[in-house]
Design an enzyme around this catalytic site. Structure first.
Site, mmCIF file in Angstrom:
data_model
loop_
_atom_site.group_PDB
_atom_site.id
_atom_site.type_symbol
_atom_site.label_atom_id
_atom_site.label_comp_id
_atom_site.label_asym_id
_atom_site.label_seq_id
_atom_site.Cartn_x
_atom_site.Cartn_y
_atom_site.Cartn_z
ATOM 1 N N ASN A 29 -12.413 -5.742 -0.495
ATOM 2 C CA ASN A 29 -12.139 -4.992 0.728
ATOM 3 C C ASN A 29 -13.376 -4.152 1.007
ATOM 4 O O ASN A 29 -13.601 -3.124 0.381
ATOM 5 C CB ASN A 29 -10.900 -4.111 0.492
ATOM 6 C CG ASN A 29 -10.511 -3.342 1.736
ATOM 7 O OD1 ASN A 29 -11.215 -3.362 2.742
ATOM 8 N ND2 ASN A 29 -9.385 -2.654 1.656
ATOM 9 N N ARG A 41 -10.657 -9.105 2.781
ATOM 10 C CA ARG A 41 -9.906 -8.480 3.859
ATOM 11 C C ARG A 41 -10.845 -8.332 5.059
ATOM 12 O O ARG A 41 -11.960 -7.824 4.914
ATOM 13 C CB ARG A 41 -9.447 -7.098 3.408
ATOM 14 C CG ARG A 41 -8.757 -6.368 4.522
ATOM 15 C CD ARG A 41 -8.483 -4.946 4.141
ATOM 16 N NE ARG A 41 -7.807 -4.295 5.248
ATOM 17 C CZ ARG A 41 -7.908 -2.996 5.498
ATOM 18 N NH1 ARG A 41 -8.655 -2.227 4.745
ATOM 19 N NH2 ARG A 41 -7.255 -2.471 6.508
ATOM 20 N N HIS A 72 -2.850 -3.206 9.782
ATOM 21 C CA HIS A 72 -2.034 -3.140 8.553
ATOM 22 C C HIS A 72 -1.114 -4.357 8.439
ATOM 23 O O HIS A 72 -0.065 -4.294 7.794
ATOM 24 C CB HIS A 72 -1.106 -1.894 8.529
ATOM 25 C CG HIS A 72 -1.807 -0.575 8.506
ATOM 26 N ND1 HIS A 72 -1.381 0.499 9.252
ATOM 27 C CD2 HIS A 72 -2.883 -0.145 7.810
ATOM 28 C CE1 HIS A 72 -2.169 1.538 9.021
ATOM 29 N NE2 HIS A 72 -3.086 1.165 8.154
ATOM 30 N N LEU A 96 3.299 4.411 6.361
ATOM 31 C CA LEU A 96 2.856 5.789 6.595
ATOM 32 C C LEU A 96 1.851 6.183 5.518
ATOM 33 O O LEU A 96 2.236 6.535 4.400
ATOM 34 C CB LEU A 96 4.053 6.754 6.577
ATOM 35 C CG LEU A 96 5.265 6.358 7.435
ATOM 36 C CD1 LEU A 96 6.372 7.399 7.303
ATOM 37 C CD2 LEU A 96 4.874 6.179 8.899
ATOM 38 N N GLY A 97 0.579 6.064 5.854
ATOM 39 C CA GLY A 97 -0.479 6.475 4.934
ATOM 40 C C GLY A 97 -1.372 7.426 5.702
ATOM 41 O O GLY A 97 -0.943 8.026 6.694
ATOM 42 N N ARG A 117 -5.865 11.047 13.015
ATOM 43 C CA ARG A 117 -5.846 10.370 14.325
ATOM 44 C C ARG A 117 -4.661 10.842 15.158
ATOM 45 O O ARG A 117 -3.571 11.041 14.625
ATOM 46 C CB ARG A 117 -5.753 8.855 14.145
ATOM 47 C CG ARG A 117 -7.070 8.225 13.734
ATOM 48 C CD ARG A 117 -6.904 6.740 13.493
ATOM 49 N NE ARG A 117 -7.360 6.404 12.164
ATOM 50 C CZ ARG A 117 -6.973 5.329 11.489
ATOM 51 N NH1 ARG A 117 -6.138 4.477 12.017
ATOM 52 N NH2 ARG A 117 -7.436 5.105 10.283
ATOM 53 N N ASP A 153 -4.081 15.904 4.422
ATOM 54 C CA ASP A 153 -3.362 15.325 3.280
ATOM 55 C C ASP A 153 -1.898 15.761 3.335
ATOM 56 O O ASP A 153 -1.606 16.961 3.345
ATOM 57 C CB ASP A 153 -4.029 15.803 1.981
ATOM 58 C CG ASP A 153 -3.513 15.038 0.774
ATOM 59 O OD1 ASP A 153 -2.284 14.938 0.621
ATOM 60 O OD2 ASP A 153 -4.352 14.531 0.013
ATOM 61 N N PHE A 154 -1.015 14.767 3.335
ATOM 62 C CA PHE A 154 0.405 15.069 3.508
ATOM 63 C C PHE A 154 0.985 15.874 2.342
ATOM 64 O O PHE A 154 2.008 16.529 2.495
ATOM 65 C CB PHE A 154 1.206 13.776 3.720
ATOM 66 C CG PHE A 154 1.096 13.272 5.134
ATOM 67 C CD1 PHE A 154 0.000 12.529 5.539
ATOM 68 C CD2 PHE A 154 2.080 13.561 6.065
ATOM 69 C CE1 PHE A 154 -0.119 12.079 6.844
ATOM 70 C CE2 PHE A 154 1.972 13.111 7.369
ATOM 71 C CZ PHE A 154 0.870 12.364 7.760
ATOM 72 N N GLY A 191 4.800 7.189 2.959
ATOM 73 C CA GLY A 191 6.105 6.523 3.012
ATOM 74 C C GLY A 191 6.707 6.321 1.632
ATOM 75 O O GLY A 191 7.920 6.440 1.440
ATOM 76 N N GLU A 192 5.834 6.041 0.635
ATOM 77 C CA GLU A 192 6.329 5.780 -0.722
ATOM 78 C C GLU A 192 6.617 7.068 -1.495
ATOM 79 O O GLU A 192 7.474 7.083 -2.366
ATOM 80 C CB GLU A 192 5.285 4.970 -1.518
ATOM 81 C CG GLU A 192 5.154 3.553 -1.046
ATOM 82 C CD GLU A 192 3.904 2.876 -1.594
ATOM 83 O OE1 GLU A 192 3.448 3.215 -2.701
ATOM 84 O OE2 GLU A 192 3.374 1.981 -0.899
ATOM 85 N N ASN A 193 5.841 8.122 -1.186
ATOM 86 C CA ASN A 193 5.906 9.335 -2.023
ATOM 87 C C ASN A 193 6.529 10.536 -1.342
ATOM 88 O O ASN A 193 6.546 11.619 -1.914
ATOM 89 C CB ASN A 193 4.486 9.732 -2.458
ATOM 90 C CG ASN A 193 3.869 8.676 -3.332
ATOM 91 O OD1 ASN A 193 4.389 8.379 -4.393
ATOM 92 N ND2 ASN A 193 2.783 8.078 -2.873
ATOM 93 N N GLU A 242 -1.386 -4.660 -0.778
ATOM 94 C CA GLU A 242 -2.189 -5.537 0.087
ATOM 95 C C GLU A 242 -3.074 -6.471 -0.737
ATOM 96 O O GLU A 242 -3.288 -7.614 -0.356
ATOM 97 C CB GLU A 242 -3.027 -4.678 1.042
ATOM 98 C CG GLU A 242 -2.169 -4.052 2.133
ATOM 99 C CD GLU A 242 -2.834 -2.910 2.871
ATOM 100 O OE1 GLU A 242 -2.919 -1.819 2.309
ATOM 101 O OE2 GLU A 242 -3.266 -3.128 4.012
HETATM 102 P P1 AMP Z 1 -2.745 5.773 1.924
HETATM 103 O O1 AMP Z 1 -3.555 5.799 3.192
HETATM 104 O O2 AMP Z 1 -1.630 4.780 1.960
HETATM 105 O O3 AMP Z 1 -3.582 5.712 0.683
HETATM 106 O O4 AMP Z 1 -2.003 7.201 1.861
HETATM 107 C C1 AMP Z 1 -2.714 8.394 1.736
HETATM 108 C C2 AMP Z 1 -1.783 9.541 2.058
HETATM 109 O O5 AMP Z 1 -0.655 9.529 1.155
HETATM 110 C C3 AMP Z 1 -2.443 10.915 1.914
HETATM 111 O O6 AMP Z 1 -2.223 11.700 3.074
HETATM 112 C C4 AMP Z 1 -1.720 11.505 0.736
HETATM 113 O O7 AMP Z 1 -1.555 12.858 0.851
HETATM 114 C C5 AMP Z 1 -0.351 10.859 0.813
HETATM 115 N N1 AMP Z 1 0.337 11.007 -0.456
HETATM 116 C C6 AMP Z 1 -0.052 10.548 -1.659
HETATM 117 N N2 AMP Z 1 0.790 10.981 -2.608
HETATM 118 C C7 AMP Z 1 1.728 11.747 -1.980
HETATM 119 C C8 AMP Z 1 2.869 12.504 -2.411
HETATM 120 N N3 AMP Z 1 3.187 12.565 -3.694
HETATM 121 N N4 AMP Z 1 3.598 13.147 -1.465
HETATM 122 C C9 AMP Z 1 3.275 13.077 -0.171
HETATM 123 N N5 AMP Z 1 2.200 12.415 0.291
HETATM 124 C C10 AMP Z 1 1.442 11.759 -0.596
#
Ligand code: AMP
Length: 398
Positions: free
Chosen positions: A7, A91, A180, A209-210, A241, A284-285, A334-336, A385
């Site tokens: 990638n 990719r 995606h 949701l990343g 964004r 950062d979420f 979305g996962e965390n 992916e």
């Molecule tokens: P990705 O683009 O899929 O790698 O996702 C990155 C985003 O996932 C970042 O904004 C991270 O803050 C968020 N993230 C990772 N771990 C957690 C968590 N434990 N709780 C909430 N958001 C998370």
């Protein structure tokens, strides 16, 4: 088969070597700051320590040479020689309307990817550089491209056209493409598999949701709509964004702040989203979630606005598909993010959704997070992916 998944970005390159039979990752890593001072390679064999080495990388060919050296290294390598690598999966971000599927690379494919450079000027040229570097260093090894846009090519005309003069589509191919795609495809198929249902019988909404975020509607095994558009700027509110805005805002703010169109696009891509909404607290979420839990007003504003946009898109895709069976959450947030899933699902009572809080608090597994009597199922499916690219590559070169 041993498949090297690449990638390639403009100054970075992520890689994984995957055994396509066992689907295990044999080694993985990252090259950063390619052609910039302080270039660095991170390499980790399965079950081994992560090693970081600062070393010059003049270009992508040099980066890939270092990757191949790490994979074959006597001490920490995972293959004895390069001949053990059966194929490479790349990719590529934008396949335009030229590609609705992954393909084996040949000269015509390279030319067709190049023709899409205009549509993804930051990504496609970097992807091509990565492919060319691999071709130089691994002559004769079959290579496959997996496009971010391909899965969305099944969208009907009414979903991919904008309300613009039709000639812009005819002349410049201005339309919704979506991104995606590899993740939306992997997650929706995996959801059907985990539920033991036929993919072709389901109506699925995938919320990826990343840091970049998009959502898609998949009806009877085909993508029928997705939130990202001509570029990855449209749709959901993301880390930095803006997602959807009134296009007239660009001229209005540019005039007030004395900015050019390019400067405004930079604001929309890099200074907006939850970063902008939280008055620069964070993109950062994790920080947004912590701020929200502590009652911080800026974090709460960003969180609520982000979740409201997800909720609205889910509603519009329920309408587009005349119903929904499964809603999946995936990618970093979305996962965390149990809080985000709660905030969204709390407002989906009209779909008969009831979250199982114990399941919603688990991490890292494919899981249904609704109670058994919930009319619509909600799932968390960690995306993968790289594995999807390895599977496609193995399928095409067999
Ligand atoms: P990705 O683009 O899929 O790698 O996702 C990155 C985003 O996932 C970042 O904004 C991270 O803050 C968020 N993230 C990772 N771990 C957690 C968590 N434990 N709780 C909430 N958001 C998370």
């Amino acid at each position: 088969m041993k498949i090297l998944v690449i990638n390639c970005g403009s100054s970075s390159l992520k890689f994984q070597l995957i055994d396509s039979e066992t689907e295990k990752v044999l080694a993985k890593g990252l090259c950063e700051r390619i052609a910039i001072d302080g270039s660095m390679i991170t390499y980790q064999p399965a079950g081994g320590e992560k090693e970081k080495t600062v070393t010059p990388m003049a270009d992508h060919t040099e980066a890939i040479r270092l990757v191949l050296e790490a994979l074959t290294n006597e001490k920490t390598g995972v293959v004895k020689s390069l001949s053990e690598i059966d194929a490479v999966g790349h990719r590529v971000v934008h396949g335009g309307e030229n590609f609705a599927e992954s393909v084996v690379i040949d000269d015509a494919v390279m030319k067709a990817i190049e023709e899409c450079n205009d549509l993804a000027p930051l990504h496609n040229p970097a992807n091509l550089i990565g492919i060319n570097a691999c071709k130089t260093l691994m002559p004769g090894v079959p290579m496959v491209v997996v496009f971010d846009t391909a899965f969305h090519q099944t969208m009907p005309e009414e979903a991919y056209l904008y309300g613009l003069p039709y000639e812009y589509y005819e002349k410049y191919k201005v339309r919704r493409y979506g991104f995606h795609g590899t993740s939306h495809s992997y997650v929706s198929k995996r959801a059907a598999e985990v539920l033991g249902e036929k993919y072709e019988d389901l109506k699925i909404i995938v919320c990826h949701l990343g840091n970049g975020a998009s959502i898609s509607a998949i009806k009877n095994g085909k993508c029928v709509d997705t939130s990202m558009g001509l570029t990855p700027l449209e749709g959901l509110i993301m880390g930095t964004r803006s997602g959807d805005i009134d296009p007239a805002i660009i001229e209005y703010v540019a005039h007030k702040e004395g900015k050019t169109i390019d400067e405004m696009l930079n604001v929309l891509n890099k200074k907006s989203g939850v970063l902008g909404l939280s008055s620069n607290l964070s993109s950062d979420f994790r920080d947004i979630e912590n701020g929200y839990l502590a009652g911080d007003a800026a974090a709460t504003r960003a969180m609520n606005t982000f979740c409201y946009r997800v909720l609205k898109y889910i509603g519009s895709y329920v309408a587009a598909m005349d119903g929904v069976d499964v809603i999946c959450f995936t990618a970093g947030v979305g996962e965390n993010g149990p809080i985000i899933r709660n905030l969204v699902c709390d407002k989906l009572t009209y779909l008969g959704i009831k979250l199982d809080q114990e399941a919603n608090n688990k991490r890292g597994e494919d899981i249904v997070i609704t109670t058994p009597d919930s009319k619509t199922k909600v799932m968390v499916i960690p995306t993968n992916e790289e594995l999807a690219i390895a599977r496609e590559t193995a399928r095409l070169v067999k």
